[in-house]
Write a protein that holds these residues in place. Structure first.
Motif, mmCIF file in Angstrom:
data_model
loop_
_atom_site.group_PDB
_atom_site.id
_atom_site.type_symbol
_atom_site.label_atom_id
_atom_site.label_comp_id
_atom_site.label_asym_id
_atom_site.label_seq_id
_atom_site.Cartn_x
_atom_site.Cartn_y
_atom_site.Cartn_z
ATOM 1 N N GLY A 44 0.815 -1.202 0.000
ATOM 2 C CA GLY A 44 0.000 0.000 0.000
ATOM 3 C C GLY A 44 0.853 1.258 0.000
ATOM 4 O O GLY A 44 2.022 1.245 0.395
ATOM 5 N N THR A 45 0.256 2.331 -0.413
ATOM 6 C CA THR A 45 0.909 3.635 -0.383
ATOM 7 C C THR A 45 0.712 4.260 0.994
ATOM 8 O O THR A 45 -0.421 4.300 1.492
ATOM 9 N N PRO A 61 -0.366 6.552 3.784
ATOM 10 C CA PRO A 61 -1.356 7.629 3.742
ATOM 11 C C PRO A 61 -0.749 8.980 4.121
ATOM 12 O O PRO A 61 0.049 9.069 5.061
ATOM 13 N N ASP A 62 -1.127 10.010 3.389
ATOM 14 C CA ASP A 62 -0.594 11.358 3.651
ATOM 15 C C ASP A 62 -1.036 11.905 5.001
ATOM 16 O O ASP A 62 -0.307 12.672 5.640
ATOM 17 N N ASP A 63 -2.245 11.528 5.423
ATOM 18 C CA ASP A 63 -2.780 12.093 6.662
ATOM 19 C C ASP A 63 -2.456 11.245 7.889
ATOM 20 O O ASP A 63 -2.924 11.513 8.991
ATOM 21 N N GLU A 72 -3.344 8.128 8.666
ATOM 22 C CA GLU A 72 -4.362 7.234 9.199
ATOM 23 C C GLU A 72 -4.877 6.288 8.120
ATOM 24 O O GLU A 72 -4.889 6.610 6.926
ATOM 25 N N LEU A 73 -5.284 5.101 8.557
ATOM 26 C CA LEU A 73 -5.952 4.133 7.694
ATOM 27 C C LEU A 73 -7.410 4.050 8.122
ATOM 28 O O LEU A 73 -7.705 4.031 9.322
ATOM 29 N N HIS A 110 1.193 -2.932 4.592
ATOM 30 C CA HIS A 110 1.905 -1.725 5.012
ATOM 31 C C HIS A 110 2.953 -2.066 6.056
ATOM 32 O O HIS A 110 2.764 -2.980 6.872
#
Length: 309
Positions: free
Chosen positions: A241-242, A244-246, A248-249, A264
């Motif tokens: 997975g990439t 997350p910028d923020d 959180e999943l 991840h």
């Protein structure tokens, strides 16, 4: 060539999902028992022995009974979605990315992995093999699943009681997925497994926290990412997975059905701690999607045929 497939337990959650993935596919013809014949041992035995493939979507004891109905010399090839044969000798574990696609393709008896086990094994097994995680560590696995994983009874309970926000279970430990998690990762110590159910119909997050500074011979987190990326490089189903910028999943209630799995590796800035996380659909790669993937390989087809990716 059209192959016949009998889904024993076709009316259950997993059976219905498998049937949906096979509906309309020209490579397969479903053998269907109507009404009371679904529970008639003689009718089931005839369907089991007369089909090219049988997929067992049954409780453990019923799955064992189904296997006992298969006659010596029968050509039927079996995929068992229950827990009954996941660590049994003579059964191939239905995780082609882990056991090898050729091994799966030639198998006559296949045990479908457990949903929670799929995420745990996908993360831990390759890293243990690569020497980046020790095989003798007491791993902890925390996981949440959508309520559809519990079958019709749990689905009804959640849909009738909107006040349930979290359901922890297996509090006495010894969850039925633990033996396959330990065996398929080559671990000397059973992992401590903490499962829970949340008020979403489908979806699953499995996590393994790693206190790396306390773990002998553990590799760096970047090496873990690279190893997992390389291990699954040929898979259209399991992918990294990439981040997350923020930070959180999210597991959304509106999640669409999917047969893919996303992995991840999250780490603290100093690399002293890590969290391995798998996000999947408990009814997809965690159950029915995995069974269809195995069926495709056993039938000599593209493993992704009919899957929702």
């Amino acid at each position: 060539m059209i192959r016949t497939v009998f889904i024993d337990g076709a009316a259950g959650t997993t059976g219905l999902e498998i049937g949906g993935r096979l509906a309309g596919r020209s490579e397969f013809s479903l053998v269907v028992l109507e009404g009371d014949r679904r529970k008639d041992p003689a009718a089931r035995a005839e369907a089991l022995n007369g089909s090219d493939f049988a997929i067992l979507c049954l409780p453990d004891d019923a799955a064992r009974e189904a296997v006992s109905l298969i006659e010596p010399g029968s050509e039927v090839r079996v995929i068992d979605a229950s827990t009954a044969h996941r660590t049994a000798p003579g059964w191939v574990y239905g995780f082609p990315e882990i056991v090898g696609r050729d091994t799966l393709a030639s198998a006559r008896r296949v045990s479908n992995p457990g949903c929670y086990s799929t995420g745990f094994i996908a993360l831990v097994a390759p890293l243990v093999r690569a020497g980046l995680l020790p095989a003798d560590w007491p791993y902890t696995c925390n996981a949440v699943s959508g309520y559809s994983g519990g079958g019709k009874a749990l689905i009804a309970r959640f849909e009738e009681d909107s006040d349930i926000a979290w359901r922890g279970y297996a509090l006495a430990l010894g969850h039925k997925h633990v033996p396959e998690m330990q065996q398929r990762c080559g671990l000397s110590i059973p992992p401590l497994f903490s499962p829970a159910v949340v008020p979403a119909h489908r979806g699953m997050v499995t996590e393994i926290p790693l206190p790396l500074t306390a773990m002998p011979n553990a590799g760096a987190t970047e090496a873990m990412r690279e190893a997992l990326t390389e291990f699954y490089a040929g898979s259209e189903i399991v992918r990294m997975g990439t981040p997350p910028d923020d930070g959180e999943l999210l597991l959304r209630k509106s999640r669409r059905p999917s047969d893919a799995m996303e992995l991840h590796v999250f780490a603290s800035p100093d690399g002293s701690q890590a969290r391995l996380v798998a996000v999947l659909d408990n009814l997809g790669k965690g159950a029915s999607g995995a069974a269809v993937q195995s069926l495709n390989l056993m039938a000599g087809l593209d493993e992704t045929a009919g899957l929702r990716l």
